[in-house]
Design an enzyme around this catalytic site. Structure first.
Site, PDB file in Angstrom:
ATOM      1  N   HIS A  79       0.889  -1.177   0.000  1.00 51.89           N
ATOM      2  CA  HIS A  79       0.000   0.000   0.000  1.00 51.89           C
ATOM      3  C   HIS A  79       0.917   1.213   0.000  1.00 51.89           C
ATOM      4  CE1 HIS A  79      -2.944   2.828   1.506  1.00 51.89           C
ATOM      5  NE2 HIS A  79      -2.653   2.709   2.783  1.00 51.89           N
ATOM      6  N   HIS A 225       0.173  -1.863  11.418  1.00 46.35           N
ATOM      7  CA  HIS A 225       0.137  -1.018  12.628  1.00 46.35           C
ATOM      8  C   HIS A 225      -0.232  -1.898  13.831  1.00 46.35           C
ATOM      9  CE1 HIS A 225       0.208   2.754  10.377  1.00 46.35           C
ATOM     10  NE2 HIS A 225      -0.805   2.343   9.655  1.00 46.35           N
TER      11      HIS A 225
HETATM   12 FE1  FEO Z   1      -3.290   3.473   4.820  1.00 47.23          FE
HETATM   13 FE2  FEO Z   1      -1.369   2.819   7.504  1.00 47.23          FE
HETATM   14  O1  FEO Z   1      -1.773   3.593   5.853  1.00 47.23           O
END
Ligand code: FEO
Length: 404
Positions: A79, A225
């Site tokens: 991404h 994350h």
């Molecule tokens: Fe869509 Fe963590 O970036």
């Protein structure tokens, strides 16, 4: 410090303890975040995602502690958003010959960010690349949450690296889900879903069905994350399936701003009406509340009741961002109502109702307007609004009283 996930698979990301706002100032991150990157050493070496640019030195140091940078063959960019691709230019200065694997959409978006002629290799849904003993399998996941998003699956240790999906903005001392506070983890995963993935809920369900139908073993889910799901990794998939249904609990949120306490007094009277009928609710004064925490509460609740005095034929400006969020996030299965004070022109209630209409949230009670300060009649009307909303909220027998 790097972390070992499985034999020859390492976390080489960065924990950002001090992050308090993400996407510029769009998203609050009270508990920080992490940018996760994974190094896979096999006959060929691959990195899956990088970190945000300001942390490139820490990232390069971590990777270099495990392997000479020149030995990296592939860099998978799942991404292009800069929190995951930001360290790519610094990395590519060391290894300009490396192959950058991107989705078909990523072939446009990654160069769109960095304007470099790197050695891109676009991959389609289900394509794979052999690293030697194990393979990387690529699964397109468009709009989860950008057109270029894809998941990468590593055979062997059976690790799914779905980038943003299943992530949390949650800085922690340890990398795995079983080593952190479960309540905090749940809260951050839910906030992440509510604020980022809500509008893509149908695609979430479709993609989960598609991946489950592949019947591939998943021993870990390693998002980009927060923590890695290794203890019962499918628990977050089950949570996503539930959240994506957007079946709210039997509760309400009241969001308001106020100039001289009149609209606040109305908000409290509405709350009394809800309380009288036994409906759980929360009140938020927009001028002092965190918008993203409120979005999480809206996500859980059946009813959104909004109030503002009229100012300059409009609303108090603090109400506008949340109305824009309510529209943009395309919440399903909500009902709404409006209230507010005015002095002369009195547009606020109509404007809120118009916003709710544009957000496809049906009005479930007649709005209440009060001239100057609400009198006893106006407060009675507010209590009735609360009771009427409570009646509508309770109508749906299928709606749970509480959600997890
Ligand atoms: Fe869509 Fe963590 O970036």
């Amino acid at each position: 410090m790097v972390t070992l996930l499985a034999e020859n698979v390492y976390w080489v990301g960065t924990v950002d303890w001090s992050l308090r706002h993400f996407h510029g100032h769009e998203l609050s991150t009270h508990r920080g975040s992490s940018y996760n990157s994974y190094l896979i050493k096999d006959q060929k070496t691959a990195l899956v995602d990088t970190v945000w640019g300001p942390f490139k030195d820490d990232f390069l140091e971590k990777v270099s502690s495990l392997i000479e940078l020149s030995k990296i063959d592939y860099i998978v960019i799942n991404h292009s958003e800069p929190d995951h691709s930001g360290a790519l230019p610094a990395l590519m200065r060391h290894i300009p010959q490396a192959t950058v694997i991107v989705s078909k959409q990523g072939e446009k978006s990654v160069p769109g960010h960095y304007h470099q002629q790197w050695n891109f290799q676009p991959v389609g849904n289900g394509e794979n690349i052999s690293l030697g003993n194990n393979q990387l399998v690529f699964l397109e996941a468009p709009m989860l949450h950008w057109p270029d998003s894809m998941f990468t699956y590593l055979t062997g240790p059976n690790i799914l690296m779905p980038n943003d999906a299943f992530g949390q903005h949650y800085a922690t001392a340890f990398r795995f889900n079983d080593l952190v506070n479960q309540q905090e983890l749940h809260q951050e995963a839910l906030k992440y879903y509510a604020n980022i993935l809500t509008p893509f809920s149908k695609l979430v369900l479709k993609k989960i069905d598609e991946v489950l139908a592949m019947n591939i073993p998943v021993h870990m889910i390693a998002p980009s994350h927060g923590v890695i799901w290794r203890d019962n990794p499918l628990q977050i998939v089950t949570s996503y399936q539930k959240w994506a249904q957007q079946e709210p609990e039997q509760s309400a949120v009241i969001l308001y701003d106020t100039m001289w306490e009149g609209t606040r007094t109305m908000a409290y009277a509405i709350a009394e009406g809800l309380a009288e009928k036994g409906i759980p609710h929360k009140l938020f004064h927009m001028a002092v509340s965190d918008r993203n925490d409120i979005i999480t509460e809206i996500f859980k609740s059946r009813a959104i009741i909004l109030g503002s005095p009229t100012l300059n034929k409009g609303l108090l400006p603090t109400m506008m961002p949340i109305l824009e969020d309510i529209r943009g996030l395309s919440f399903q299965n909500k009902i709404g109502a409006a209230f507010g004070t005015y002095g002369w022109s009195g547009e606020s209630v109509g404007i809120i109702e118009e916003h709710l209409n544009h957000s496809n949230i049906p009005l479930a009670a007649e709005g209440v307007k009060a001239k100057w300060q609400p009198d006893e009649d106006a407060l009675h009307a507010c209590r009735e609004l609360g009771k009427n909303m409570a009646g509508e909220i309770s109508k749906n027998e299928k709606t749970p009283k509480t959600t997890v």
